[in-house]
Design an enzyme around this catalytic site. Structure first.
Site: not given
Ligand code: GLN
Length: 307
Positions: A63, A66, A191, A242, A260
């Site tokens: 993530s 992003k 993505y 988050y 993650v």
């Molecule tokens: N690729 C992961 C997902 O789309 C990214 C989530 C994350 O890093 N919080 O679930």
């Protein structure tokens, strides 16, 4: 004590926090990662790097991508257009929650750092096809990380693609509500790939430094307008962790964007410093347990303050 020596010590001190987390298992490739790795890196305003621990180990950016894709989407479309497709507010829910897509009257994602907002942001990247769109993201990330070795981890990408049904559900929901402007499967492919780019703690700290300097490389070259760097970092402060974003900012005092894969990127604009940590054991919100411990110790030691 030298900062390098402090990092060595704080990495050792925070190792017990690894046991309070687990590697992500919902993406099978991430479940294979050794949870006992820990690294930290700091990029000073002049581009010099202080690092310790597993700071050259490659891991999936997840993530944290992003933030980079938001910067490119802003370059491609401008601020007004991007925020016609999403809000700038914290969601208070998990990164992959569908709840607010349903309850918001306009069905738009709350922000670009939860999955629906990030997938929406990816849909705004320009390119003739999905390959060109991903290549533009990778090239842009390599440029701002000042690291040409960043590359796609194909196994991680295939693993994300094979198990990405919640992301498909989020995207089809937006499409069904008439608010998703692009092809669902092509966008998700880009993505999944952007999340599967392999980085190191050092390359992440360089990206953090780029945003902390207001969109300028360590060479002095400006790549994005300062305003776009402000949008990326401001939203990191309010939405980057988050539904733990408020507590993180309060406890640690620097903005953080987690993934993650276990990375956390911290652009400290008030000091033009970029910080990154890596610790693949994550908590239920998806944030590195020991990584947050290291950041807290570092913030106290250096008296970091984002204001
Ligand atoms: N690729 C992961 C997902 O789309 C990214 C989530 C994350 O890093 N919080 O679930």
């Amino acid at each position: 004590m030298e900062l390098r020596e402090f990092l060595d010590q704080t990495i050792e001190k925070n190792k017990p926090l690894i046991a309070q987390g687990h590697v992500a298992t919902y993406i099978p490739e991430l479940a294979k990662v050794n949870p006992n790795q820990l690294g930290a890196a700091i990029v000073n305003p002049d581009g010099t790097i202080i690092s310790s621990g597993d700071c050259n180990v490659k891991f999936a950016i997840e993530s944290i991508s992003k933030t980079v894709v938001l910067a490119l989407a802003l370059l491609d479309n401008g601020e007004e257009e991007v925020f016609k497709h999403m809000h700038k507010e914290p969601s208070g829910d998990a990164f992959n929650s569908i709840i607010k897509l349903e309850t918001e009257p306009d069905h738009l994602p709350r922000n670009p750092y939860i999955n629906p907002g990030a997938i929406m942001t990816t849909s705004l990247i320009k390119g003739a096809n999905k390959e060109e769109k991903f290549n533009r993201i990778l090239t842009f990330m390599q440029k701002i990380a000042e690291d040409d070795t960043l590359d796609l981890a194909t196994e991680t990408y295939l693993s994300e693609k094979a198990t990405g049904d919640i992301n498909r559900a989020l995207t089809y929901y937006m499409k069904g509500q008439g608010v998703f402007p692009a092809d669902v499967n092509d966008t998700l492919d880009v993505y999944f790939k952007q999340c599967s780019i392999n980085v190191t703690c050092i390359s992440l700290a360089k990206i953090a430094g780029f945003f902390a300097r207001g969109g300028v490389l360590s060479t002095g070259e400006r790549v994005i307008p300062k305003r776009y760097a402000q949008i990326v970092t401001g939203l990191i402060a309010t939405c980057g962790m988050y539904d733990q974003s408020g507590a993180f900012l309060d406890n640690i005092g620097v903005p953080g964007k987690s993934g993650v894969g276990g990375g956390i990127l911290c652009p400290l604009s008030s000091k033009k410093i970029g910080i990154a940590v890596f610790g693949p054991a994550i908590d239920k919100e998806g944030n590195s347990t020991a990584g947050m411990g290291i950041l807290k110790d570092l913030s106290i030691k250096m008296d970091y303050d984002m204001f």
